[in-house]
Design a protein around this motif. Structure first.
Motif, short mmCIF file in Angstrom:
data_model
loop_
_atom_site.label_atom_id
_atom_site.label_comp_id
_atom_site.label_asym_id
_atom_site.label_seq_id
_atom_site.Cartn_x
_atom_site.Cartn_y
_atom_site.Cartn_z
N ASP A 118 6.54 -6.01 16.87
CA ASP A 118 6.56 -4.98 17.91
C ASP A 118 6.95 -3.63 17.34
OD1 ASP A 118 7.80 -7.22 20.49
OD2 ASP A 118 5.77 -6.81 19.77
N ALA A 119 7.85 -3.66 16.34
CA ALA A 119 8.32 -2.40 15.75
C ALA A 119 7.15 -1.62 15.17
CB ALA A 119 9.35 -2.68 14.65
N PHE A 120 6.16 -2.32 14.58
CA PHE A 120 5.00 -1.64 14.04
C PHE A 120 4.18 -1.02 15.16
CE2 PHE A 120 5.65 -4.37 10.31
CZ PHE A 120 5.57 -3.40 9.33
N ARG A 121 4.03 -1.72 16.26
CA ARG A 121 3.14 -1.26 17.32
C ARG A 121 3.72 -0.09 18.11
NH1 ARG A 121 2.29 -7.08 17.59
NH2 ARG A 121 0.28 -7.50 16.64
N GLN A 122 4.99 0.25 17.87
CA GLN A 122 5.57 1.40 18.55
C GLN A 122 4.89 2.70 18.12
OE1 GLN A 122 9.74 1.37 17.77
NE2 GLN A 122 10.10 -0.57 18.81
N ASP A 123 4.32 2.71 16.92
CA ASP A 123 3.69 3.92 16.41
C ASP A 123 2.43 3.52 15.65
OD1 ASP A 123 3.03 6.41 15.59
OD2 ASP A 123 4.81 6.77 14.38
N ALA A 124 1.42 3.08 16.39
CA ALA A 124 0.23 2.51 15.78
C ALA A 124 -0.49 3.50 14.88
CB ALA A 124 -0.72 2.01 16.87
N GLU A 125 -0.43 4.81 15.19
CA GLU A 125 -1.15 5.79 14.40
C GLU A 125 -0.59 5.92 12.99
OE1 GLU A 125 -1.27 9.47 16.43
OE2 GLU A 125 -2.51 8.74 18.09
N ASP A 126 0.68 5.56 12.79
CA ASP A 126 1.29 5.71 11.47
C ASP A 126 1.56 4.36 10.82
OD1 ASP A 126 2.23 7.28 9.36
OD2 ASP A 126 4.30 7.01 10.01
N LEU A 127 0.82 3.34 11.21
CA LEU A 127 1.04 2.02 10.63
C LEU A 127 0.89 2.00 9.11
CD1 LEU A 127 -0.51 -0.46 13.21
CD2 LEU A 127 1.86 -0.29 12.48
N PRO A 128 -0.14 2.63 8.53
CA PRO A 128 -0.23 2.62 7.07
C PRO A 128 1.00 3.23 6.41
CG PRO A 128 -2.33 3.27 8.00
CD PRO A 128 -1.33 3.26 9.15
N GLY A 129 1.50 4.34 6.98
CA GLY A 129 2.69 4.96 6.42
C GLY A 129 3.91 4.07 6.51
N THR A 130 4.05 3.36 7.64
CA THR A 130 5.17 2.46 7.83
C THR A 130 5.11 1.30 6.84
OG1 THR A 130 5.32 3.00 10.17
CG2 THR A 130 6.36 0.96 9.47
N ILE A 131 3.92 0.74 6.67
CA ILE A 131 3.75 -0.36 5.72
C ILE A 131 4.06 0.14 4.30
CG2 ILE A 131 2.08 -1.95 4.70
CD1 ILE A 131 0.61 -1.81 7.45
N ALA A 132 3.57 1.34 3.97
CA ALA A 132 3.82 1.90 2.65
C ALA A 132 5.32 2.07 2.40
CB ALA A 132 3.10 3.24 2.49
N VAL A 133 6.05 2.55 3.41
CA VAL A 133 7.50 2.73 3.27
C VAL A 133 8.19 1.39 3.00
CG1 VAL A 133 9.61 3.31 4.53
CG2 VAL A 133 7.66 4.87 4.58
N ARG A 134 7.79 0.36 3.72
CA ARG A 134 8.43 -0.94 3.55
C ARG A 134 8.10 -1.56 2.19
NH1 ARG A 134 8.99 -3.98 9.37
NH2 ARG A 134 9.62 -2.14 10.56
N LEU A 135 6.87 -1.39 1.76
CA LEU A 135 6.51 -1.89 0.44
C LEU A 135 7.25 -1.12 -0.65
CD1 LEU A 135 2.65 -2.37 0.86
CD2 LEU A 135 4.37 -4.20 0.65
N ALA A 136 7.34 0.20 -0.49
CA ALA A 136 8.07 1.02 -1.46
C ALA A 136 9.54 0.61 -1.53
CB ALA A 136 7.95 2.50 -1.11
N LEU A 137 10.13 0.33 -0.37
CA LEU A 137 11.53 -0.10 -0.34
C LEU A 137 11.69 -1.41 -1.12
CD1 LEU A 137 14.37 0.48 0.84
CD2 LEU A 137 13.74 -0.98 2.76
N ALA A 138 10.77 -2.34 -0.93
CA ALA A 138 10.83 -3.61 -1.65
C ALA A 138 10.67 -3.40 -3.16
CB ALA A 138 9.75 -4.56 -1.14
N ILE A 139 9.85 -2.42 -3.55
CA ILE A 139 9.69 -2.11 -4.97
C ILE A 139 10.96 -1.48 -5.53
CG2 ILE A 139 8.44 -0.63 -6.61
CD1 ILE A 139 5.96 -1.01 -4.78
#
Length: 235
Positions: free
Chosen positions: A2-23
């Motif tokens: 649900d957290a992703f769907r709160q801002d569907a237009e910026d989903l790629p950016g959100t995913i990128a941030v989470r992947l970067a954090l894991a890196i």
């Protein structure tokens, strides 16, 4: 999801941030393959959105895209490692000198909080989180210099350094020692530009000395384990 769907237009950016954090926290190690299908399954999004996120990370040089093979976390070479720290040794002392004239008590408190959280993480055995916070300290010092172009460049170099330490660093040691950061902070708090510049230069040189080219990195965990153990980050 649900957290992703709160801002569907910026989903790629959100995913990128989470992947970067894991890196940055060394949950995703250099060389790890980032399967579009698996990342999409973990986050409940389409391959198209994952592909856009990976493209963004490739522009930041955290991910390399290989034709017909897919996306992988970047693996800096030994030559690249030395180049990164040579540039940091040139730029960060300069920024520390400039920051010394601008540091306020509020800035000092913020930097102290970063140091405290970094070493709480280190004491708890959360070395990846400690590494990320250590990098944040360096970026915040650069921001105090009020030189936006240099800040952006140093943030990029710090990100590259995280990959370098994941490959070549001593995972049991603390690449950014408590004493080193406190010495820099003390110089900033007392507006001692000479000491701030000198302490930062010494510190960067110590980081280079901490690189260990003999020990291979630990075997990476699975992609799902790396991403699902994330503490989470609001989009």
């Amino acid at each position: 999801m649900d957290a992703f769907r709160q801002d569907a237009e910026d989903l790629p950016g959100t995913i990128a941030v989470r992947l970067a954090l894991a890196i940055h926290e060394h949950r995703l190690l250099p060389g790890t393959k980032l399967s579009e299908d698996e990342v999409g399954s973990i986050y409940g999004v389409s391959r198209t959105l994952v592909r856009a996120a990976l493209l963004q990370l490739s522009h930041e040089q955290l991910v390399v895209l290989r034709r017909n093979r897919g996306a992988f976390v970047t693996q800096p070479t030994i030559k690249e490692a030395h180049e990164v720290f040579e540039v940091r040794a040139l730029l960060e002392p300069h920024c520390a000198r400039a920051a010394a004239a601008r540091t306020t008590p509020a800035d000092t408190a913020r930097l102290q909080a970063i140091i405290d959280h970094e070493h709480l993480a280190r004491d708890a055995g959360e070395n990846g989180i400690a590494m990320r916070l250590s990098g944040l300290f360096h970026i915040e010092v650069a921001r105090l210099s009020d030189q936006r172009t240099l800040v952006e460049f140093i943030a990029h170099l710090v990100a590259r350094s995280s990959l370098i330490f994941a490959l070549y660093g001593d995972q049991e040691g603390a690449p950014c020692s408590k004493a080193s950061h406190h010495a820099i902070l003390h110089a900033l708090a007392y507006h001692d530009a000479d000491a701030a510049e000198d302490q930062m230069r010494r510190h960067i040189l110590a980081l280079v000395a901490a690189l260990n080219l003999r020990n291979p990195p630990a075997a990476p965990q699975t992609l799902r384990e790396a991403l699902e153990t994330s503490p989470g980050l609001a989009p």
